[in-house]
Design an enzyme around this catalytic site. Structure first.
Site, PDB file in Angstrom:
ATOM      1  N   SER A 162      64.417  41.409  33.629  1.00  0.00           N
ATOM      2  CA  SER A 162      63.979  41.976  32.340  1.00  0.00           C
ATOM      3  C   SER A 162      65.124  42.193  31.363  1.00  0.00           C
ATOM      4  O   SER A 162      64.977  42.897  30.365  1.00  0.00           O
ATOM      5  CB  SER A 162      63.223  43.312  32.536  1.00  0.00           C
ATOM      6  OG  SER A 162      62.026  43.105  33.247  1.00  0.00           O
ATOM      7  N   ARG A 284      61.065  32.568  44.094  1.00  0.00           N
ATOM      8  CA  ARG A 284      61.790  33.416  45.055  1.00  0.00           C
ATOM      9  C   ARG A 284      60.937  34.639  45.347  1.00  0.00           C
ATOM     10  O   ARG A 284      59.889  34.843  44.728  1.00  0.00           O
ATOM     11  CB  ARG A 284      63.120  33.861  44.442  1.00  0.00           C
ATOM     12  CG  ARG A 284      62.934  34.516  43.066  1.00  0.00           C
ATOM     13  CD  ARG A 284      64.194  35.113  42.525  1.00  0.00           C
ATOM     14  NE  ARG A 284      64.060  35.534  41.133  1.00  0.00           N
ATOM     15  CZ  ARG A 284      63.495  36.657  40.729  1.00  0.00           C
ATOM     16  NH1 ARG A 284      62.973  37.485  41.615  1.00  0.00           N
ATOM     17  NH2 ARG A 284      63.437  36.964  39.434  1.00  0.00           N
TER      18      ARG A 284
END
Length: 412
Positions: A162, A284
């Site tokens: 983020s 992932r």
């Protein structure tokens, strides 16, 4: 017979890094971390795990180091992760190809790491995504926001955690964040490109996948806007059968669109008025404690099962029990000096609490970044029901207290 080594490219200072090292040991492997600066990962010393300093941005240097290790060890597998530079995953794929080891497709990983390329592939495949534009200067950003309509989410086209992501609700916030991204304060790891996208409104979910199997869906809540700092995660998400099925179907469509389907994938989406809308696909495991929640709630250890795939063994994704697990992150609401933080022992003593960790020590500065670096600790809890788990985690969080003294005004 040569000892079986498990090579990790870079690491993760919180959460998954130490768990990969510990899981590798439990599987009888010898974990070796290759990192540009091994000192970044405190757990390597605590676990007495081998580490080698090497330029992990240089594929040839990594090939040479792995070849040198191969003279002493049987390299059973290679993987890697980082909370800053997702190009590590591309490098891992290339290393696996070079040494003929199981691993992800480098081209698919590369497509995912560039959010613009990812969006193009998803849109072409008919996967629902927010309206978006790509911008390389302030004028492009302004025009894109005008076309899409405020509010918009503005983020770097390449990045993770983020970092640099903000909700811009008006033209002033848009100009401020554009200046931040292009003005030298944001660290770019490639040529500056910004994604301006529609703010898809609705509950946020994170989908955990191993191979082509949806393991489960996590409900995520954020700290107050304009940034997207994870505040709480709950697994399994409280969803109806129809919602769960639609989210799972869209998630599997993402795998097909991006050429994924080997190893772990994490898909972030929102449930909007038009159903699930995909925000991001990560090739992932999620980094925000989600593997721990899945393990506590279902008995499935995603990290161990990933390692099994990496070393060429079959993974076991059978559920062993059914609980609800939650993680609550402690997030500062101001900048300043952390005078003290206490109560972690009381929180850990609350029945049902699985883990309490504080990331910051007393007398350290707190400067909020608007991303995962704003976390100052976390609490994890589990119980047989959603309501009970929420009550446990709230009681534990209420046991922890801290004091942050604002920095004195400049010039004083």
């Amino acid at each position: 017979m040569a000892r079986r080594a498990f090579v990790l490219i870079e690491g993760h200072p919180r959460g998954n890094g130490v768990r990969y090292v510990q899981a590798a040991k439990r599987l009888g492997l010898h974990p070796i971390t290759l990192a540009a600066d091994p000192a970044c990962y405190d757990y390597l010393t605590a676990e007495r795990s081998d580490a080698i300093r090497v330029d992990t941005s240089n594929l040839d240097a990594l090939i040479r180091e792995c070849s040198r290790l191969h003279a002493t060890y049987d390299i059973a597998g290679i993987t890697g992760f980082t909370d800053v530079d997702e190009s590590v995953y591309i490098t891992v794929g290339k290393l696996c190809r070079h040494f003929d080891l199981p691993g992800p497709r480098p081209a698919s990983i590369e497509r995912c790491c560039d959010k613009f390329s990812q969006r193009l592939a998803l849109l072409k495949a008919g996967v629902p995504v927010p309206a978006y534009r790509v911008a390389s200067n302030a004028t492009d950003v302004e025009n894109a926001a005008a076309e899409i309509g405020l509010p918009v989410v503005v983020k770097p086209a390449i990045g993770s955690g983020s970092m640099g992501v903000r909700l811009c609700r008006n033209v002033d916030e848009l100009a401020e964040h554009t200046t931040y991204l292009f003005g030298g304060k944001h660290i770019w790891r490639s040529s500056p490109r910004i994604l301006v996208e529609e703010f898809a409104q609705g509950p946020f979910y994170s989908v955990e996948i191993m191979g082509d199997e949806v393991i489960g869906i996590v409900a995520v809540d954020f700290a107050p806007p304009p940034h997207f700092v994870f505040r709480e995660s709950i697994f399994p998400a409280p969803l109806g059968d129809d919602e769960h099925e639609r989210i799972a179907d869209v998630s599997l469509s993402c795998l097909q669109a991006l050429g994924l389907g080997w190893g772990p994938t994490n898909i972030e989406l929102r449930w909007t008025k038009r159903g699930p809308v995909v925000i991001e696909v990560n090739p992932r495991l999620a980094g925000a404690l989600e593997p721990q929640l899945v393990h506590l709630a279902s008995g499935i250890d995603l990290i161990t099962e990933h390692i099994k795939l990496v070393i060429g063994e079959k993974c076991d994704l059978r559920r062993r029990h059914s609980q609800t697990a939650a993680a609550r992150f402690l997030v500062s609401d101001r900048d300043g000096t952390l005078d003290w933080i206490r109560g972690d022992s009381r929180a850990a003593a609350v029945p049902g609490v699985a883990e309490v960790k504080l990331y910051r020590e007393s007398k350290t500065p707190i400067i909020r970044k608007g991303d995962y670096r704003d976390w100052i600790g976390h609490v994890i809890a589990a119980s047989p029901s959603h309501a009970r788990t929420e009550a446990i985690i709230q009681r534990a969080v209420d046991s922890i207290d801290w004091l942050i003294t604002p920095f004195p005004p400049l010039g004083e």
